[in-house]
Design an enzyme around this catalytic site. Sequence first.
Site, mmCIF file in Angstrom:
data_model
loop_
_atom_site.group_PDB
_atom_site.id
_atom_site.type_symbol
_atom_site.label_atom_id
_atom_site.label_comp_id
_atom_site.label_asym_id
_atom_site.label_seq_id
_atom_site.Cartn_x
_atom_site.Cartn_y
_atom_site.Cartn_z
ATOM 1 N N ARG A 130 46.188 50.602 79.610
ATOM 2 C CA ARG A 130 46.643 51.080 78.285
ATOM 3 C C ARG A 130 47.301 49.989 77.443
ATOM 4 N NH1 ARG A 130 48.150 55.560 81.509
ATOM 5 N NH2 ARG A 130 46.506 57.116 81.411
ATOM 6 N N LYS A 152 42.003 43.054 65.022
ATOM 7 C CA LYS A 152 40.828 43.920 65.174
ATOM 8 C C LYS A 152 40.065 43.451 66.397
ATOM 9 C CE LYS A 152 39.776 45.578 60.563
ATOM 10 N NZ LYS A 152 38.775 45.563 59.469
ATOM 11 N N GLU A 194 33.236 33.047 55.683
ATOM 12 C CA GLU A 194 34.468 33.858 55.684
ATOM 13 C C GLU A 194 35.576 33.142 54.900
ATOM 14 O OE1 GLU A 194 34.434 36.911 56.758
ATOM 15 O OE2 GLU A 194 33.320 37.130 58.624
ATOM 16 N N LYS A 236 44.873 35.838 55.066
ATOM 17 C CA LYS A 236 44.650 36.958 55.997
ATOM 18 C C LYS A 236 45.975 37.515 56.496
ATOM 19 C CE LYS A 236 41.977 39.123 59.424
ATOM 20 N NZ LYS A 236 40.796 39.187 60.247
ATOM 21 N N GLU A 246 44.427 49.019 57.953
ATOM 22 C CA GLU A 246 43.396 49.228 56.937
ATOM 23 C C GLU A 246 43.480 50.589 56.264
ATOM 24 O OE1 GLU A 246 39.687 47.128 57.769
ATOM 25 O OE2 GLU A 246 38.629 48.694 56.693
ATOM 26 N N ARG A 250 43.465 46.115 53.183
ATOM 27 C CA ARG A 250 42.778 45.331 54.218
ATOM 28 C C ARG A 250 41.259 45.482 54.121
ATOM 29 N NH1 ARG A 250 44.204 44.131 60.598
ATOM 30 N NH2 ARG A 250 42.346 42.859 60.906
ATOM 31 N N ASN A 254 36.542 43.065 53.966
ATOM 32 C CA ASN A 254 35.165 43.386 54.345
ATOM 33 C C ASN A 254 34.170 43.115 53.227
ATOM 34 O OD1 ASN A 254 35.726 44.305 56.975
ATOM 35 N ND2 ASN A 254 36.529 46.201 56.117
ATOM 36 N N HIS A 257 30.475 42.826 53.966
ATOM 37 C CA HIS A 257 30.244 43.206 55.361
ATOM 38 C C HIS A 257 29.387 44.457 55.514
ATOM 39 C CE1 HIS A 257 33.140 40.089 56.093
ATOM 40 N NE2 HIS A 257 33.218 40.329 57.373
ATOM 41 N N HIS A 261 26.614 43.811 57.897
ATOM 42 C CA HIS A 261 26.463 44.522 59.172
ATOM 43 C C HIS A 261 25.089 45.182 59.248
ATOM 44 C CE1 HIS A 261 31.100 44.905 59.970
ATOM 45 N NE2 HIS A 261 30.646 43.678 60.120
ATOM 46 N N HIS A 274 26.764 36.218 62.220
ATOM 47 C CA HIS A 274 27.627 37.109 61.435
ATOM 48 C C HIS A 274 27.967 36.484 60.069
ATOM 49 C CE1 HIS A 274 30.766 40.024 60.534
ATOM 50 N NE2 HIS A 274 31.611 39.034 60.332
HETATM 51 P P1 NAD Z 1 30.498 33.377 68.401
HETATM 52 O O1 NAD Z 1 31.714 33.843 69.054
HETATM 53 O O2 NAD Z 1 29.201 33.939 68.846
HETATM 54 O O3 NAD Z 1 30.449 31.791 68.490
HETATM 55 C C1 NAD Z 1 29.375 31.129 67.888
HETATM 56 C C2 NAD Z 1 28.648 30.184 68.869
HETATM 57 O O4 NAD Z 1 29.376 28.979 68.965
HETATM 58 C C3 NAD Z 1 28.516 30.710 70.266
HETATM 59 O O5 NAD Z 1 27.289 30.295 70.803
HETATM 60 C C4 NAD Z 1 29.665 30.031 70.988
HETATM 61 O O6 NAD Z 1 29.453 29.928 72.376
HETATM 62 C C5 NAD Z 1 29.665 28.691 70.335
HETATM 63 N N1 NAD Z 1 30.925 27.971 70.308
HETATM 64 C C6 NAD Z 1 32.162 28.477 70.119
HETATM 65 N N2 NAD Z 1 33.062 27.509 70.008
HETATM 66 C C7 NAD Z 1 32.389 26.344 70.157
HETATM 67 C C8 NAD Z 1 32.779 24.997 70.125
HETATM 68 N N3 NAD Z 1 34.030 24.629 69.835
HETATM 69 N N4 NAD Z 1 31.830 24.061 70.349
HETATM 70 C C9 NAD Z 1 30.547 24.417 70.565
HETATM 71 N N5 NAD Z 1 30.109 25.680 70.567
HETATM 72 C C10 NAD Z 1 31.038 26.631 70.360
HETATM 73 O O7 NAD Z 1 30.553 33.654 66.819
HETATM 74 P P2 NAD Z 1 31.725 33.598 65.739
HETATM 75 O O8 NAD Z 1 31.063 33.258 64.478
HETATM 76 O O9 NAD Z 1 32.860 32.785 66.195
HETATM 77 O O10 NAD Z 1 32.241 35.101 65.706
HETATM 78 C C11 NAD Z 1 31.407 36.142 65.234
HETATM 79 C C12 NAD Z 1 31.953 37.449 65.739
HETATM 80 O O11 NAD Z 1 33.269 37.624 65.225
HETATM 81 C C13 NAD Z 1 31.163 38.657 65.326
HETATM 82 O O12 NAD Z 1 30.961 39.488 66.423
HETATM 83 C C14 NAD Z 1 32.036 39.326 64.296
HETATM 84 O O13 NAD Z 1 31.844 40.719 64.261
HETATM 85 C C15 NAD Z 1 33.402 38.963 64.777
HETATM 86 N N6 NAD Z 1 34.441 38.995 63.751
HETATM 87 C C16 NAD Z 1 35.586 39.671 64.034
HETATM 88 C C17 NAD Z 1 36.602 39.693 63.115
HETATM 89 C C18 NAD Z 1 37.897 40.370 63.459
HETATM 90 O O14 NAD Z 1 38.738 40.534 62.568
HETATM 91 N N7 NAD Z 1 38.110 40.756 64.690
HETATM 92 C C19 NAD Z 1 36.464 39.029 61.880
HETATM 93 C C20 NAD Z 1 35.288 38.348 61.632
HETATM 94 C C21 NAD Z 1 34.268 38.337 62.569
HETATM 95 N N1 GLY Z 2 37.632 40.778 59.255
HETATM 96 C C1 GLY Z 2 38.135 41.971 58.641
HETATM 97 C C2 GLY Z 2 39.530 42.288 59.021
HETATM 98 O O1 GLY Z 2 40.128 41.624 59.842
HETATM 99 O O2 GLY Z 2 40.047 43.235 58.536
#
Ligand code: NAD
Ligand code: GLY
Length: 371
Positions: A130, A152, A194, A236, A246, A250, A254, A257, A261, A274
């Site tokens: 939890r 998130k 972003e 942010k 949100e 907040r 998006n 998005h 999405h 993404h």
């Molecule tokens: P990712 O986590 O898939 O990383 C991108 C690629 O880069 C992967 O292949 C990873 O292994 C590689 N990589 C990571 N760091 C590296 C480094 N330093 N050197 C070499 N390779 C490296 O993608 P991302 O763009 O980081 O994240 C996208 C995800 O984040 C999506 O699922 C999206 O929905 C999510 N997201 C979440 C939020 C949130 O608020 N929680 C906000 C925006 C996006």
């Molecule tokens: N990436 C959208 C949020 O964090 O709210």
Amino acid sequence: MAATPGRPARRPTRRLVVELGARSYPISIGPELIDDPELYLPHIAGRQVLVVSNETIAPLYIEAVEAALAGLDHRRVILPDGEQYKDLATLNRIFDTLLRERLGRDATLLALGGGVVGDMAGFAAACYQRGVGFIQVPTTLLAQVDSSVGGKTGVNHALGKNMIGAFHQPRAVIADTETLRTLPDRELAAGLAEVVKYGLIRDSAFFDWLEGNRVRLLARDADALAEAIERSCRNKASVVAADEREAGQRALLNLGHTFGHAIEAGLGYGAWLHGEAVAAGMVLAAELSARLGWLGAEDIARIRSLLAGFGLPVDPPRELTRERWLALMSVDKKVQAGRLRLVLLRGIGDAVVTADFASGALRGLLDEIAG
Ligand code: NAD
Ligand code: GLY
């Protein structure tokens, strides 16, 4: 810190705080942070730590992180790499390790990687017994400017992106800018999408700065990247502090998005990154805003030019029919009482979330882009 003769002085660490009362936490941004125990230890309650990473990032950085954890009881779980693995089945591997290794309620999860690892490790931390603590060590630009901040967490479902998750704030965010050196160009660009988002939704001066520093950012100039990361995180952190769950503003984070999405789910997770989907989605949101008479042609041209200049797609894929677009867009967390709400632009730096737009304008736009 005195510089060693012959070596350039280390750039200072930039620090800010996400202000959430008792759950406030620091963000540290700069080079050579990843193996600094002082950034981790104050945020680790017990002695047990599970480092969650993936098969690409672990060989590059996990030893540096584990060096900072020396003296603690640390384990690791290495996930497969890719958005297509951001699902419940892969999440279960984290739970398997937590239970097999008998980690307790005072354990800390440490997410080492991009947004995929961060979202999954954070969700596992939200659920395990939890809720246990977690630390974000983001290694992509996207994760350093966005996903590691704000709490998130979650996974995708075949029917909708990020539809299963929880709000769970990290205890600290440690963004070592040196890790960006190994990031592929395409991933750097995805992170820049972003970054542009913050300029578009609430910071026109930042948008101007990005236009002026495009070449430096693409060349991975260390000061320019650190500045972009800090200004993004400040934007942010301010939004999250005002509206953690949100209820209101907040949702502006998006921008692009709902369209993005739909692209990710519609084409299959991983086909478009993404950030790429968000870039094309932000242009669609801008185009719709223009159809509503809210945004001028000059602004559209600036948005397209900056995103394209970063090497990002500014036009959507042609594979989706209008009906498919509408079906995919209707599975969105901003849908309220069956009504689709979208983030639209009244200008650069001025966004609104609204259901108050002529549905004919959206259908007209989708007719134009549908395959
Ligand atoms: P990712 O986590 O898939 O990383 C991108 C690629 O880069 C992967 O292949 C990873 O292994 C590689 N990589 C990571 N760091 C590296 C480094 N330093 N050197 C070499 N390779 C490296 O993608 P991302 O763009 O980081 O994240 C996208 C995800 O984040 C999506 O699922 C999206 O929905 C999510 N997201 C979440 C939020 C949130 O608020 N929680 C906000 C925006 C996006
Ligand atoms: N990436 C959208 C949020 O964090 O709210």
